[in-house]
Structure formats: C-alpha cells, structure tokens
Design a protein around this motif. Structure first.
Motif, PDB file in Angstrom:
ATOM      1  N   ALA A   1      -0.150   1.564   4.480  1.00  0.00           N
ATOM      2  CA  ALA A   1      -0.019   2.951   4.032  1.00  0.00           C
ATOM      3  C   ALA A   1       0.915   3.083   2.830  1.00  0.00           C
ATOM      4  O   ALA A   1       0.708   3.930   1.960  1.00  0.00           O
TER       5      ALA A   1
ATOM      6  N   ILE B   1      -0.447   9.030   4.598  1.00  0.00           N
ATOM      7  CA  ILE B   1      -0.609   8.976   6.058  1.00  0.00           C
ATOM      8  C   ILE B   1      -1.597  10.035   6.523  1.00  0.00           C
ATOM      9  O   ILE B   1      -2.456   9.790   7.380  1.00  0.00           O
TER      10      ILE B   1
ATOM     11  N   THR C   1      -0.079   1.723  11.652  1.00  0.00           N
ATOM     12  CA  THR C   1       0.473   2.363  10.454  1.00  0.00           C
ATOM     13  C   THR C   1       1.993   2.282  10.443  1.00  0.00           C
ATOM     14  O   THR C   1       2.602   1.951   9.420  1.00  0.00           O
TER      15      THR C   1
END
Length: 360
Positions: free
Chosen positions: A24, A54, A163
């Motif tokens: 990310a 995100i 993430t």
C-alpha cells in the motif's frame, strides 16, 4: 456465460487490489505522482496519499469479492462501474498528456503502459455494463446468506492484516527489482551489456506553413533543410524531448548510485564489500529521529562491516559515513522510512525497517 464473465472480472479486481494491498505504501507513492504539481496539482491530497491508497485498495478488494460471491449485486456493480470510470479518466489523462508512465494498477507485479492501462479500464467498464444487463432481472431476487457474510468478513480481516504488515514492516511478497536474494553486481552487468538507447527529438515548426514535426537528432544533423541558413524550420524552445529507441535490460537497479558529499560514486565500494549495512531514509524530515539515532549508533559499533547512511538530505546522519541518492530511487529499494539494507558482496541478504532492525 454471465457467470464466467462475472468471475473473471471479480478476479481481476481482487488481484489488482491484492497486489496493491501487499504494498500500500508503494501505491501511495504512485498516487503522489498524480497529486503532484506537474499533474493535478493537489498538494492536500498528496499529503493524504497513504489513507487514499488504503481506501482505493479496500474498494477494489471488498467489492471485487462481493461480485465474486454475488452479494448485493446491483450496489456492487454500481460501485465497480464508478471505480472503472474514475480509473479510466486517470489512465486516459496519463496516456494523453504523458504525465505518469505507469498507473500502478497491478503494483510492481505487472507493468502497463498508460494506453494499455486505459484500454484495460475500458474493457472492464464494458464488461461491468454487460453484467448489469445480464443480471438486472436478478437484482431483486438475491439470497446473500450467512455463509457469504462470514466469508466476506473473513476476507476483509485477512486483507487488512496483509495491508497492515506491508505498512508496518515490508511487503509480504516483494515484486520489486530489489527483492531479497538479488545480486546487484550481476544485475548491473546485465544493464551494461544491454543498455537502453535514447535519442533527442526536436520539435520543429515551419514558419511558412505552420506545420510541426518531431525530428530525431540524427535526421536533424543529416538533413540540411532543417538547419541551413534561410530554412523555414525552427526548433521550438522547451519542447525538445528524449525518447527511448531501443529497450534494453530494464531494472530499477540502474539507479543505485550512492555518492558522497563530494560527488564521488560509492557504488563499487558498497557492492564489493564482504558485508555492508546501509541505512536509508528517503524522507528524513518525517523519519523518527530517535530510531535514526539508535540505528546509527548500533551500526557504528559494527566491526569488519562497510557502514553507510544514504539519504537525499546531507544532514540526515551524524554518526556514520553518509552519502546522497535520489529519494525516488531509495523508495524503490524498500518502503520503510528509515530502513536497513544488508548486503554481502553485492547480494541482498535482507532488508527491513530500522525499527525492526533494532529489535533483531
């Protein structure tokens, strides 16, 4: 047929989101390019690039998975159609005005030219519109079920963890040229044996007819009609460009070139060292000063090791030898700020955030 089309499109969105979820921070760097003064000139959004990255990743993953499972199909298709229109605008703008050379649609895993990205978005948009037509009679007869809800929640949690790991540490899967195990010496040799070739192109305007043409440096020199006295062709200032005419061995490692403050190239010294520990920071003003100081102190104590601090700011390091390198080139190596790169005779043994290095 409609089920196969739905699954294919859903998998494309999930794959695209997954690759960006892994990295990310890298996707946020791409968004910063779009928000920069040379493109859309949105300094506020440039500072919020990571949260926006995100959010976009979450939209792709969640609604791609919902499309796969046929959850709230009308709403899901509406969101994905809007997302495709948005991406289509960005990629068309990039391609037409040649401002961003890689959209980052699939992160570093798969590179697209701007026009390839645009036509990919158009194909997805047409596929989604077709799905809307094929499934429109089913919109009011959906059976989402508890199992689908549990699967969606589990998927969201798993992707959230992936993430978060990439942001806090480094990406779980490294698609970049600087992955662990890469031998930088071998890569640089490949680049030297098969370099890309560029030529300068002049934008010439005929002052009599108003015609504008692009002419490469060789043709300009070889054809007197462009430059001899009295020629109507004049070079337009500010429009001279450099274009690639032969694609060589492509690798970001060609940009690995740390220089000391006097401008001396330290690349060979770094790569030939039996062991090297390099502390990097691409944004020292926003790096944790305490972590920087502790890492410097720890590296300073290392014996029989080539130690170097590399940044785009000459005042970043105070305890170890320092060198300069372009911030964009540093970002390509690793995402953490700061981070430590471990080399053994040019081979990448490890790389990690400085915070993780202090814990080891």
């Amino acid at each position: 047929m409609k089920h196969i089309l739905r699954v294919i499109i859903a998998v494309i969105f999930i794959a695209s989101g997954f690759v960006k979820a892994i990295d990310a921070v890298g996707f946020s760097f791409k968004l910063e390019e779009y928000f920069s003064p040379s493109v859309f000139n949105m300094p506020f959004f440039e500072k919020q690039a990571l949260p926006i990255a995100i959010f976009v990743v979450a939209i792709e993953l969640i609604f791609g998975f919902m499309l796969l499972l046929k959850i709230r199909l009308k709403f899901t298709l509406s969101i994905l159609i809007a997302l495709s229109v948005f991406f289509g605008f960005l990629t068309f703008y990039s391609a037409y005005f040649q401002v961003v050379t890689d959209c980052g649609c699939f992160g570093d895993a798969l590179k697209f030219t701007p026009w390839q990205s645009f036509w990919k978005d158009i194909a997805l948009l047409l596929g989604l519109l077709l799905l809307w037509q094929l499934y429109r009679k089913d919109f009011n007869h959906e059976n989402n079920g508890r199992a689908k809800t549990i699967a969606l929640i589990s998927f969201v949690i798993a992707m959230g963890m992936v993430t978060a790991h990439g942001i806090k540490h480094e990406p779980l899967i490294d698609f970049r040229d600087y992955k662990i195990g890469t031998n930088l010496i071998s890569e640089k040799e490949k680049i030297q044996k098969n370099p890309s070739e560029y030529k300068t192109f002049y934008s010439l305007k005929n002052e009599k007819t108003g015609e504008v043409i692009d002419v490469n440096q060789d043709d300009y020199v070889n054809k007197e009609e462009y430059w001899k006295e009295g020629s109507p062709w004049k070079i337009q200032e500010g429009k001279t460009t450099s274009k690639i005419v032969k694609e060589g061995y492509a690798s970001e490692i060609m940009k690995f070139k740390p220089e000391n403050l006097e401008g001396m190239d330290l690349t060979d010294a770094v790569l030939m060292a039996p062991k090297a520990l390099i502390l990097f920071s691409y944004d020292p003003l926003n790096a944790d000063k305490n972590i920087l100081e502790k890492t410097e102190k720890l590296l300073q104590e290392k014996k029989d090791t080539y130690v170097l601090g590399v940044s785009n700011n000459p005042n970043t390091f105070t305890q170890i030898p320092k060198a300069m390198m372009d911030a964009t080139a540093i970002k390509t190596i690793a995402r953490s700020n700061p981070f430590v790169l471990v080399l053994e005779r040019g081979k990448i043994l490890d790389k990690m955030s400085a915070e993780d290095y202090l814990k080891n």
